[in-house]
Design an enzyme around this catalytic site. Structure first.
Site, short mmCIF file in Angstrom:
data_model
loop_
_atom_site.label_atom_id
_atom_site.label_comp_id
_atom_site.label_asym_id
_atom_site.label_seq_id
_atom_site.Cartn_x
_atom_site.Cartn_y
_atom_site.Cartn_z
N THR A 134 -38.00 -2.99 -22.79
CA THR A 134 -37.88 -2.54 -21.37
C THR A 134 -38.21 -1.04 -21.16
O THR A 134 -38.10 -0.08 -22.45
CB THR A 134 -36.34 -2.64 -20.90
OG1 THR A 134 -36.27 -1.43 -20.02
CG2 THR A 134 -35.35 -2.74 -21.79
N SER A 145 -27.75 2.43 -21.07
CA SER A 145 -26.63 1.23 -21.16
C SER A 145 -26.82 0.47 -22.37
O SER A 145 -27.67 0.59 -23.10
CB SER A 145 -26.76 0.25 -19.97
OG SER A 145 -27.99 -0.66 -20.48
N HIS A 203 -29.66 -1.78 -22.46
CA HIS A 203 -30.90 -0.87 -23.11
C HIS A 203 -30.88 -0.40 -24.41
O HIS A 203 -31.83 -0.70 -25.23
CB HIS A 203 -31.06 0.55 -22.20
CG HIS A 203 -31.60 0.07 -20.76
ND1 HIS A 203 -30.50 0.15 -19.80
CD2 HIS A 203 -32.52 -0.44 -20.22
CE1 HIS A 203 -31.29 -0.36 -18.43
NE2 HIS A 203 -32.40 -0.63 -18.79
N1 NAD Z 1 -36.55 -9.22 -15.06
C1 NAD Z 1 -37.03 -7.98 -15.22
O1 NAD Z 1 -37.02 -7.14 -14.10
C2 NAD Z 1 -37.28 -7.58 -16.65
C3 NAD Z 1 -37.72 -6.07 -16.76
C4 NAD Z 1 -37.56 -5.44 -18.13
C5 NAD Z 1 -37.50 -6.34 -19.24
N2 NAD Z 1 -37.01 -7.68 -19.02
C6 NAD Z 1 -36.68 -8.48 -20.30
O2 NAD Z 1 -37.52 -9.58 -20.14
C7 NAD Z 1 -36.58 -10.88 -20.81
C8 NAD Z 1 -36.56 -11.83 -19.52
O3 NAD Z 1 -35.80 -11.52 -18.34
P1 NAD Z 1 -35.42 -12.40 -17.32
O4 NAD Z 1 -35.59 -11.58 -16.08
O5 NAD Z 1 -36.38 -13.52 -17.40
O6 NAD Z 1 -34.30 -12.82 -17.63
P2 NAD Z 1 -33.45 -14.28 -17.51
O7 NAD Z 1 -31.99 -13.91 -17.92
O8 NAD Z 1 -33.90 -14.88 -16.15
O9 NAD Z 1 -33.87 -15.12 -18.54
C9 NAD Z 1 -33.53 -15.16 -19.90
C10 NAD Z 1 -33.25 -16.35 -20.39
O10 NAD Z 1 -33.03 -16.53 -21.94
C11 NAD Z 1 -32.01 -17.34 -22.09
N3 NAD Z 1 -30.99 -16.87 -23.22
C12 NAD Z 1 -30.57 -15.70 -23.60
N4 NAD Z 1 -29.80 -15.56 -24.57
C13 NAD Z 1 -30.27 -16.73 -25.40
C14 NAD Z 1 -29.94 -17.21 -26.79
N5 NAD Z 1 -29.08 -16.50 -27.40
N6 NAD Z 1 -30.55 -18.35 -26.97
C15 NAD Z 1 -31.17 -18.90 -26.17
N7 NAD Z 1 -31.54 -18.69 -24.93
C16 NAD Z 1 -31.09 -17.56 -24.27
C17 NAD Z 1 -31.06 -17.37 -20.90
O11 NAD Z 1 -30.37 -18.49 -20.65
C18 NAD Z 1 -32.23 -17.14 -19.81
O12 NAD Z 1 -32.34 -18.33 -19.43
C19 NAD Z 1 -35.37 -10.23 -20.99
O13 NAD Z 1 -35.29 -10.05 -22.40
C20 NAD Z 1 -35.21 -8.75 -20.03
O14 NAD Z 1 -34.35 -8.03 -20.84
C21 NAD Z 1 -36.83 -8.07 -17.80
#
Ligand code: NAD
Length: 394
Positions: free
Chosen positions: A144, A179, A182
Site C-alpha cells: 500500500t 497504523s 500499514h
Molecule cells: N482495496 C483497496 O483500496 C486497497 C488499497 C491498497 C492495498 N490493498 C491491498 O490489496 C489487497 C486486497 O484488498 P481487497 O480490498 O481486495 O481486500 P479484501 O479483504 O476484499 O480481500 C482480501 C481477501 O483475502 C482473504 N484472506 C485474508 N487473509 C487470508 C488468509 N490468511 N488466508 C486466505 N485468505 C485470506 C479474505 O478472506 C478476502 O477475501 C490487500 O492486501 C490490501 O491490503 C487494497
C-alpha cells in the site's frame, strides 16, 4: 499463464480472476473467507450482497465458458499452501490475501495482533513454500502507498538513493506508516525483499493507493459476478463513504481539516497494473517495487469533488468536519512517483468519469440497503479517547 490468486473472494481478487480468465490465463483462487467473518463481527456488510465464491465461479463458467479452480485454504496453514502450489503449479501468484483495514487493526490488541499475524505469517509461509517448491514463480504482492506515510520529500518507488558521509547507496525507502495494518505491509516488504536476495525469488511489490469503483467490464456481465462495495467505518474507504453520504443527503464527514493527501486508483486500473506486472515479470533474484496509483487528492478536495458530481445527478449534499480519529498529518507535502507502471503501458481511468457514470448511480439504486449506523468512525488511534463502541454494535 497459470495464475494463482490469493484472496480470490475479495474486492480485488474476484474481479482480477475474471479479468485474467477472460484473457486466456488459467486461473485458480485461494481464500479462507476470513473477511466475511470479520464483516459479520464488525457489522461492516457490503452494500450489495456478494454471492458466495462457488456460486460466482459457477456463474463465470456458465457466462464465459471458462473454469476457475478454487481452494478454501488459510495462507497461515503452511502444509495446505504447499499442497495448493503442487496442485496448481503457478507461473505467477497474485497475493491479495491480507487483512486490509487500518481501523480494524487499531480496534484493540487482539485486532492488531490478528492483522499482523495473518498478514506477516501468511506471506512468510508463501515465501518459504516458494523457496522449496516453486522458486521460479513470479510473486506479485499487493502493498500500500500508506507504507510510506507522508514524508517531506518525493516518494520514490520503493528505494531511495542516499548520500551519507560521502558514500552513496540505494536503500529501501524509509517508511513511516500510520497504523498496525500499514506496518504489517512494511514487515511483508522487508520479508519479500530479503527472500529475493537470499533465495533468488522474483517479486513485484505493488504499493497501491486507495482503490475505488464498484464495477469492472466483467462484473457488469451479470449481477451474479458482482464484487464487494464497503462504505462502513471499518472496511469502507473514504471515497466510498463520501459517495454513500452524498446519496443519503447526510453531510460528508471529513476527518479534521481534510488536507491529508493520498493516492487513488480505479479498480479497472488495478486489474491492468496486475496484468502488466504479470506480463513483464521481475527477473529471478529481483525485488521490484511499483507505486500503483493514478491520481492524488486531498480528503477535503475529494469531498468537494463528490459534492460537485452529485449535483450533476440533482443531489444536494454538504461537508462537515469531524475531530480526526486518526493520528496523521492534516497539511503536508505529498509527491509520490508513479512512473514504473505508466512506462509499462498503464492508461488511467479518471475519478471524475467514474463518480457520476458508475459509483453514484449504482449506490443510488441500493439506497434502501444502506446501514446509516455503520458510517461514522468507531475506532480511534489515540490512547486518551474513549474505547471503541464497535464490538458492542457488531
Ligand atoms: N482495496 C483497496 O483500496 C486497497 C488499497 C491498497 C492495498 N490493498 C491491498 O490489496 C489487497 C486486497 O484488498 P481487497 O480490498 O481486495 O481486500 P479484501 O479483504 O476484499 O480481500 C482480501 C481477501 O483475502 C482473504 N484472506 C485474508 N487473509 C487470508 C488468509 N490468511 N488466508 C486466505 N485468505 C485470506 C479474505 O478472506 C478476502 O477475501 C490487500 O492486501 C490490501 O491490503 C487494497
Amino acid at each position: 499463464m497459470r495464475v494463482l490468486i490469493l484472496g480470490g473472494d475479495g474486492y480485488l481478487g474476484w474481479p482480477t480472476a475474471m479479468y485474467l480468465s477472460r484473457r486466456g490465463h488459467a486461473v485458480a483462487l485461494l481464500d479462507n473467507f476470513v473477511k466475511r467473518r470479520w464483516e459479520a463481527e464488525t457489522g461492516g456488510r457490503p452494500l450489495i450482497d456478494v454471492p458466495k465464491l462457488p456460486d460466482r465461479v459457477r456463474a463465470w463458467s456458465r457466462i464465459s465458458g471458462r473454469d476457475i479452480a478454487h481452494y478454501d485454504v488459510d495462507l497461515c496453514d503452511y502444509a495446505s499452501v504447499v499442497r495448493v502450489l503442487a496442485d496448481t503449479a503457478p507461473d505467477v501468484i497474485v497475493h491479495y490475501a491480507e487483512q486490509p483495514s487500518a481501523p480494524f487493526s487499531m480496534i484493540d490488541v487482539h485486532h492488531a495482533a490478528a492483522t499482523q499475524s495473518n498478514n506477516v505469517i501468511g506471506t512468510l509461509n508463501l515465501l518459504w513454500a516458494l523457496r522449496d517448491h516453486r522458486p521460479s514463480t513470479h510473486l506479485v504482492k499487493l502493498g500500500t502507498m500508506g507504507q510510506y506515510g507522508t514524508p517531506n520529500i518525493d516518494i520514490e518507488e520503493g528505494f531511495l538513493e542516499i548520500r551519507h558521509n560521502n558514500r552513496t547507496d540505494r536503500l529501501p525507502f524509509p517508511c513511516q506508516p500510520g497504523s498496525f495494518y500499514h506496518l504489517s505491509k512494511v514487515h511483508d516488504s522487508h520479508n519479500v525483499r530479503f527472500a529475493c536476495a537470499a533465495w533468488g525469488l522474483a517479486a513485484t511489490d505493488l504499493n497501491q493507493g486507495v482503490v475505488y469503483g464498484i464495477e469492472t467490464d466483467e462484473t457488469k456481465l451479470d449481477p451474479a459476478l458482482s464484487t464487494s462495495f464497503h462504505y462502513d467505518a471499518v472496511f469502507g474507504t473514504v471515497l466510498n463513504r463520501f459517495c454513500v453520504q452524498a446519496i443519503l443527503g447526510t453531510p460528508l464527514t471529513v476527518y479534521g481539516r481534510g488536507g491529508q493527501k493520498r493516492g487513488f486508483i480505479n479498480i479497472r486500473d488495478t486489474l491492468r497494473c496486475v496484468e502488466l506486472a504479470l506480463l513483464n515479470p521481475a527477473p529471478a533474484g529481483e525485488y521490484r517495487v511499483f507505486n500503483q496509483f493514478t491520481e492524488v487528492f486531498g480528503v477535503a478536495e475529494l469531498a468537494e469533488t463528490v459534492v460537485h458530481s452529485a449535483t450533476r445527478l440533482d443531489i444536494r449534499s454538504r461537508i462537515d468536519h469531524l475531530p480526526n480519529p486518526r493520528v496523521e498529518r492534516e497539511d503536508h507535502y505529498y509527491n509520490p512517483v508513479g512512473s514504473g507502471l505508466t512506462a509499462l503501458g498503464l492508461e488511467p481511468h479518471l475519478l471524475s468519469q467514474e463518480l457520476v457514470g458508475s459509483m453514484l448511480r449504482n449506490i443510488g439504486a441500493h439506497t434502501d440497503s444502506i446501514d446509516r449506523a455503520a458510517i461514522l468512525p468507531v475506532t480511534n488511534w489515540r490512547r486518551e479517547l474513549p474505547a471503541t463502541p464497535l464490538l458492542a454494535r457488531g
